[in-house]
Write a protein that holds these residues in place. Structure first.
Motif: not given
Length: 453
Positions: A274-291
């Motif tokens: 769960p912690r690795a999946a959370f980190a994965f989700t946070a990084v991917v969505l943050a980059h999408t929001v920014m872009a």
């Protein structure tokens, strides 16, 4: 006194000499290698990152001058993004088999070759050469991103985010210098009798090649390979101190892990951690929001009468938020925890969306919103990447990290592509509202993690 080469060949002895209560990263010799690694990575990020900055500002102009078409200018940007996305996993697999030194050096070298092809495309007016050059040049962006993980390989657990953040911060210099190489590049082009815009790519290729040489020549011992050897020695000591049954069970688990393949095992780890999946989700969505928001901000500002100078200052403020404060973010993440820092990043995103969404008639609000957009991205990237490294076993780390970066680039490219139609339909305020909605999955995931404790 031990040298880095001594450390790379004798990890078991070093691990045995240190107190058992201390993590192996606390060994003075490992700490010395870690400091050297961060310095070398930072230097490579500066000289190689200049090329990444050139791509952002001058790549589309070069494509338009070669093809005499705005369509190809957009295609050039897409090709660079595709190049970055396509090599995320391959670079990670090279790191898994041969180390970070080989992987990152190869990445910068391929990007330098791409820059040379772009110079050739400018001279020959060849569109196929332009596209291939852009694809290879995009590898530099992926290499730039994956360099942050190398800083965390030998870092002490309580300093992992700070080490990673220093390498992210180094990108600031390249991102500032790169877009301003048009005039120096023109002087180089004149001296070499090349088309005007080609000169910037001569300088960019030289910087990327220098980054490859720095990493290949100075990043010794390899941080990933050294960390794997230390952890193998630590596991062997634990097995020797435990029962034979426990040792046998561990051996079977390790053999099974290796036999399934690194990438497949890494994907399975993301599903079950769960912690690795959370980190994965946070990084991917943050980059999408920014872009998504950043792509349409200059368009929205221009539609409301802002000049190029004001737009440029706003974009510079955004880049400042992305990179300049990353060491502070890293310090905070190590102090209060990676999970709370990621959650704080979601709050920054929400404030950013509110200011940008309501500030289309106010330059001050737009500048503040874009600065916070970059800062929210920094919170998520630094803390999320450190959390991903912490939550993933060392043998699986490169594959999981490469998968994360590939997903980050692909999803962000889709988000940026949809941003234009969305803004045409619901306006810039509506686009920011949609970006704010992407915060909700991260917050929901966080609530599940907290409840599971």
């Amino acid at each position: 006194m031990s040298t880095p080469d001594d450390i790379s060949t004798k990890p078991e002895q070093a691990s045995a000499e240190q107190p058992s209560a201390q993590p192996w990263q606390a060994d003075a010799r490992v700490a010395a290698v870690q400091r050297r690694t961060v310095r070398v990575l930072s230097a490579a990020q500066i000289v190689g990152g200049v090329g990444v900055g050139v791509a952002v500002s001058i790549g589309a102009l070069l494509a338009e001058s070669v093809a005499h078409s705005e369509t190809y200018a957009g295609l050039a940007r897409t090709a660079m993004t595709a190049g970055a996305a396509a090599v995320g996993v391959p670079l990670a697999l090279v790191a898994q088999r041969a180390g970070r030194r080989t992987s990152l050096s190869l990445g910068w070298l391929v990007a330098a070759v791409g820059g040379a092809l772009l110079v050739g495309a400018a001279v020959s007016r060849s569109i196929p050469l332009l596209i291939v050059g852009m694809l290879l040049f995009g590898v530099g962006s992926a290499t730039n991103q994956q360099s942050r993980y190398a800083a965390a390989d030998l870092a002490a657990p309580h300093r992992r985010a700070q080490a990673l953040s220093i390498v992210v911060w180094s990108t600031t210099i390249g991102s500032v210098i790169g877009p301003n190489l048009a005039d120096p590049g023109a002087a180089v082009a004149s001296a070499l009798n090349l088309p005007r815009l080609a000169g910037a790519f001569v300088l960019a290729s030289a910087g990327m090649a220098l980054a490859a040489l720095l990493l290949w020549g100075l990043m010794r011992p390899d941080p990933l390979m050294l960390s794997l050897r230390y952890q193998e020695a630590e596991e062997r000591q634990e097995r020797e101190a435990g029962t034979r049954a426990a040792a046998a069970e561990t051996d079977v688990a390790q053999k099974k892990l290796r036999s399934t393949g690194t990438l497949r095992a890494g994907l399975r780890h993301l599903r079950h951690s769960p912690r690795a999946a959370f980190a994965f989700t946070a990084v991917v969505l943050a980059h999408t929001v920014m872009a998504a928001v950043m792509t349409m901000t200059p368009v929205s500002m221009a539609q409301h009468g802002s000049g190029l100078t004001v737009v440029g200052i706003t974009v510079s403020g955004h880049l400042l938020g992305m990179y300049a404060f990353s060491p502070v973010v890293g310090w905070l993440a190590d102090r209060i925890g990676h999970l709370p820092t990621v959650v704080a990043g979601q709050a920054v995103f929400l404030v950013s969306a509110a200011l940008s969404g309501m500030g289309h008639d106010s330059v001050g609000l737009m500048m503040a919103g874009l600065f916070l957009l970059g800062l929210g991205w920094s919170f998520n990237l630094v803390a999320g990447s450190a959390m991903l490294s912490e939550a993933t076993p060392a043998p699986l780390r490169p594959g999981v990290q490469g998968t994360t970066d590939t997903a980050m680039n692909v999803v962000a490219a889709v988000g940026a592509g949809l941003a234009g139609p969305l803004m045409s339909w619901i306006g810039f305020g509506g686009l920011n509202a949609v970006a704010a909605v992407l915060v909700l999955p991260v917050l929901a995931f966080w609530a599940l993690l907290v409840r599971a404790r």
